[in-house]
Design a protein around this motif. Structure first.
Motif, PDB file in Angstrom:
ATOM      1  N   SER A 236       0.926  -1.075   0.038  1.00  0.00           N
ATOM      2  CA  SER A 236      -0.209  -0.101   0.377  1.00  0.00           C
ATOM      3  C   SER A 236       0.959   1.594  -0.380  1.00  0.00           C
ATOM      4  N   ALA A 237       1.726   0.939   0.861  1.00  0.00           N
ATOM      5  CA  ALA A 237       3.079   2.267   0.396  1.00  0.00           C
ATOM      6  C   ALA A 237       3.445   2.836  -0.602  1.00  0.00           C
ATOM      7  N   GLY A 238       3.487   1.654  -1.184  1.00  0.00           N
ATOM      8  CA  GLY A 238       4.356   1.556  -2.633  1.00  0.00           C
ATOM      9  C   GLY A 238       3.592   2.162  -3.605  1.00  0.00           C
ATOM     10  N   LEU A 239       2.426   1.929  -3.900  1.00  0.00           N
ATOM     11  CA  LEU A 239       1.337   2.495  -4.607  1.00  0.00           C
ATOM     12  C   LEU A 239       1.025   3.562  -3.931  1.00  0.00           C
ATOM     13  N   PHE A 240       0.864   4.361  -3.499  1.00  0.00           N
ATOM     14  CA  PHE A 240       1.113   5.468  -2.326  1.00  0.00           C
ATOM     15  C   PHE A 240       2.354   6.269  -3.172  1.00  0.00           C
ATOM     16  N   PHE A 241       3.372   5.362  -3.146  1.00  0.00           N
ATOM     17  CA  PHE A 241       4.219   6.643  -3.199  1.00  0.00           C
ATOM     18  C   PHE A 241       5.068   6.818  -5.039  1.00  0.00           C
ATOM     19  N   VAL A 242       4.119   5.963  -6.007  1.00  0.00           N
ATOM     20  CA  VAL A 242       4.661   5.308  -6.967  1.00  0.00           C
ATOM     21  C   VAL A 242       3.019   7.414  -7.432  1.00  0.00           C
ATOM     22  N   PHE A 243       2.545   6.498  -6.970  1.00  0.00           N
ATOM     23  CA  PHE A 243       1.490   7.749  -7.434  1.00  0.00           C
ATOM     24  C   PHE A 243       1.797   9.183  -7.223  1.00  0.00           C
ATOM     25  N   THR A 244       1.591   9.902  -5.984  1.00  0.00           N
ATOM     26  CA  THR A 244       2.623  10.889  -5.511  1.00  0.00           C
ATOM     27  C   THR A 244       3.431  11.453  -5.816  1.00  0.00           C
ATOM     28  N   THR A 245       4.571  10.319  -6.080  1.00  0.00           N
ATOM     29  CA  THR A 245       5.896  11.208  -6.855  1.00  0.00           C
ATOM     30  C   THR A 245       5.612  11.713  -8.357  1.00  0.00           C
ATOM     31  N   TYR A 246       4.738  11.122  -9.188  1.00  0.00           N
ATOM     32  CA  TYR A 246       4.329  11.443 -10.606  1.00  0.00           C
ATOM     33  C   TYR A 246       3.410  12.724 -10.790  1.00  0.00           C
ATOM     34  N   VAL A 247       2.319  12.536  -9.582  1.00  0.00           N
ATOM     35  CA  VAL A 247       2.061  14.265  -8.988  1.00  0.00           C
ATOM     36  C   VAL A 247       2.700  14.883  -9.200  1.00  0.00           C
ATOM     37  N   ILE A 248       3.600  14.728  -8.311  1.00  0.00           N
ATOM     38  CA  ILE A 248       4.439  16.384  -7.496  1.00  0.00           C
ATOM     39  C   ILE A 248       5.415  16.503  -8.785  1.00  0.00           C
ATOM     40  N   THR A 249       5.862  15.246  -9.179  1.00  0.00           N
ATOM     41  CA  THR A 249       7.072  15.872 -10.502  1.00  0.00           C
ATOM     42  C   THR A 249       6.443  16.344 -11.794  1.00  0.00           C
ATOM     43  N   GLN A 250       5.056  15.885 -11.984  1.00  0.00           N
ATOM     44  CA  GLN A 250       3.848  16.436 -12.922  1.00  0.00           C
ATOM     45  C   GLN A 250       4.150  18.593 -12.773  1.00  0.00           C
ATOM     46  N   GLY A 251       3.601  18.142 -11.306  1.00  0.00           N
ATOM     47  CA  GLY A 251       3.654  19.054 -11.098  1.00  0.00           C
ATOM     48  C   GLY A 251       4.812  20.763 -10.948  1.00  0.00           C
ATOM     49  N   PHE A 252       5.879  19.906 -11.291  1.00  0.00           N
ATOM     50  CA  PHE A 252       6.944  21.313 -10.898  1.00  0.00           C
ATOM     51  C   PHE A 252       7.273  21.116 -12.468  1.00  0.00           C
ATOM     52  N   GLN A 253       6.435  20.382 -12.977  1.00  0.00           N
ATOM     53  CA  GLN A 253       6.839  20.897 -14.511  1.00  0.00           C
ATOM     54  C   GLN A 253       8.175  19.850 -14.831  1.00  0.00           C
ATOM     55  N   ASP A 254       8.563  18.718 -14.330  1.00  0.00           N
ATOM     56  CA  ASP A 254       9.860  17.660 -14.803  1.00  0.00           C
ATOM     57  C   ASP A 254      11.081  18.476 -14.028  1.00  0.00           C
ATOM     58  N   ASP A 255      11.078  19.060 -13.000  1.00  0.00           N
ATOM     59  CA  ASP A 255      12.597  19.851 -13.128  1.00  0.00           C
ATOM     60  C   ASP A 255      12.592  19.738 -12.095  1.00  0.00           C
TER      61      ASP A 255
END
Length: 470
Positions: A236-255
């Motif tokens: 459950s932690a792994g699924l949460f980390f993968v999802f939120t990491t993707y969202v945050i990286t996108q939020g920073f325009q991949d910078d």
């Protein structure tokens, strides 16, 4: 001699120890910045790799937890499988792992509280050292009184904070129309060498997922409940980390550079949103990181308790409170040392010290996960239960942990991260030196571990040799 409270924790309460020790909210709120600063657009893939690795390690832990329910579990597991020398090595490593996790999360709590107050435009934030004292003192109060209370508080706080982060993450995706981030899926600009280095810190996001095993004598039906809690937590932690990491990286325009320098990643991608939304996120992050610090001190205390019961360290560490049935001496030492060590470096950037302590904690866990992955098939061979599948799972787990360690050393990471492995090595050599001191001065102690005299003593009812790892 008073013992820990047996058979008192349900599955949910046992799960609460592992979930709280992972502190899922910590990754999107802060730790993702360290990982993304190294791995960039490959950060989500780094977390997938770490999830797979730790699920395999969890399988090995579960095999031993089913057969050896004990407090200070990893020390006992490895001792019975590989002998007292490796058992002491694992126990020594685990003490550092849990303590440095508590230290990192104490600092994270301070960071989140300050971000929360800044968001609410409250200028008078308390000094860091006051927050460190409050976190350490409150954690000690919960850990001293009742493991059931600690587990319930930890799981409740984590559930609240995870729910907040998920709502915010889905809102962030909606803001971009749920458009896929092509750069992340194509790994544009990602560096393989730096991504391998990032796996070590990514593992820190999961560390403690196995800490339910430290409740071996306090959980009900530990042979079934503990392996289940460990696997549920890792997945459950792994699924949460993968999802939120993707969202945050996108939020920073991949910078990756900008994200790696952020001390409040979630707050930065929410810029322009209501201050109350950002405050709610960092309120959740603060209570989550406190829950993890508490769980780490609980796990540290039980490892220290077991070492005291075996008389590898002073026997007073193996005392349980007459009324509360908790390892009160051990958890008190954990909370005090936690405060002293974080206070010593309070003049440095908290983002920096969080990264340093978290990396050192990761080394401690990686060493223990490596040893447990070897110990599981060895123990099953001793009991005549070994299968080819067990051997493969053990070998894969050990190999993945070894590769994680190698990836942190080469190519060399930047200063001061390049020095941390050697600092940890010095700490481990002190443990080796203590083993030889024991071997020379108290060989009966090591012999007692090797022959599992804690069970023989319990059967014989002899208090003089009571070394049960309860």
């Amino acid at each position: 001699m008073s013992e820990l409270r047996k058979d008192s924790l349900s599955f949910v309460e046992t799960l609460g120890q592992s979930v709280a020790n992972v502190s899922p909210t910590l990754t999107p709120a802060l730790a993702v910045a360290v990982v993304a600063g190294m791995a960039g657009t490959a950060s989500w893939l780094v977390y997938i790799a770490a999830t797979i690795a730790l699920l395999i390690v969890g399988l090995n832990v579960g095999k031993l937890a089913k057969r050896i329910p004990a407090a200070g579990s990893f020390f006992v597991y490895v001792s019975r499988s590989l002998g007292p020398s490796y058992g002491l090595l694992s126990g020594w490593s685990m003490l550092a792992a849990y303590l440095f996790t508590a230290m990192a999360l104490t600092i994270a709590t301070s960071l989140f509280i300050k971000t929360l107050l800044t968001t609410l435009q409250i200028a008078a934030a308390p000094p860091s050292i006051i927050i460190y004292l409050a976190v350490s003192g409150l954690a000690l109060w919960f850990a001293f009184r009742d493991i059931r209370l600690s587990s319930r508080v930890g799981l409740t706080l984590e559930a609240i904070s995870v729910a907040i982060i998920l709502i915010v993450s889905v809102s962030a995706l909606a803001h971009v129309g749920f458009a896929p981030d092509v750069k992340q899926f194509s790994l544009e600009g990602a560096d393989l060498g730096k991504s391998l280095q990032a796996i070590v810190f990514a593992i820190f996001s999961y560390v403690g997922f196995e800490s339910a095993a430290s409740l071996g004598k306090e959980a009900r039906d530990p042979q079934r409940v503990i392996p289940k809690a460990i696997q549920w937590t890792a997945l459950s932690a792994g699924l949460f980390f993968v999802f939120t990491t993707y969202v945050i990286t996108q939020g920073f325009q991949d910078d990756a550079t900008k994200l790696g320098a952020s001390g409040a990643p979630l707050g930065d991608i929410l810029a322009g949103q209501s201050a109350w939304i950002i405050a709610l996120v960092y309120f959740g992050a603060a209570i989550s990181s406190f829950a993890c610090a508490l769980a780490s001190i609980n796990a540290f205390g039980r490892t220290l308790f077991s070492l005291g019961r075996y008389q590898i360290l002073h026997r007073s560490l193996g005392l349980a409170h007459q009324k509360h049935k908790t390892p009160h001496v051990a958890v008190t030492i954990g909370a005090v040392v936690n405060f002293v060590l974080v206070a010593l470096l309070s003049g440095n950037s908290e983002v920096d010290t969080f990264g340093w302590y978290g990396t050192i904690a990761s080394y401690g866990f990686i060493v223990v996960y490596f040893l447990v992955s070897i110990a599981a098939p060895v123990y099953l061979k001793k009991t005549g239960e070994l299968t080819t599948r067990d051997t493969v799972i053990g070998a894969v787990g050990a190999t993945l942990m070894a590769l994680s360690l190698v990836g942190s050393l080469y190519p060399p990471p930047p200063y001061p991260y390049n020095l941390l492995p050697y600092g940890f090595l010095v700490y481990m050599l002190l443990g080796v030196a203590w083993f030889y001191v024991l071997k020379a001065r108290a060989p009966h102690t090591l012999l007692g571990i090797e022959n599992d005299l804690e069970e023989a003593a319990a059967a014989a009812g002899s208090p003089a040799t009571a070394v049960a790892a309860e």
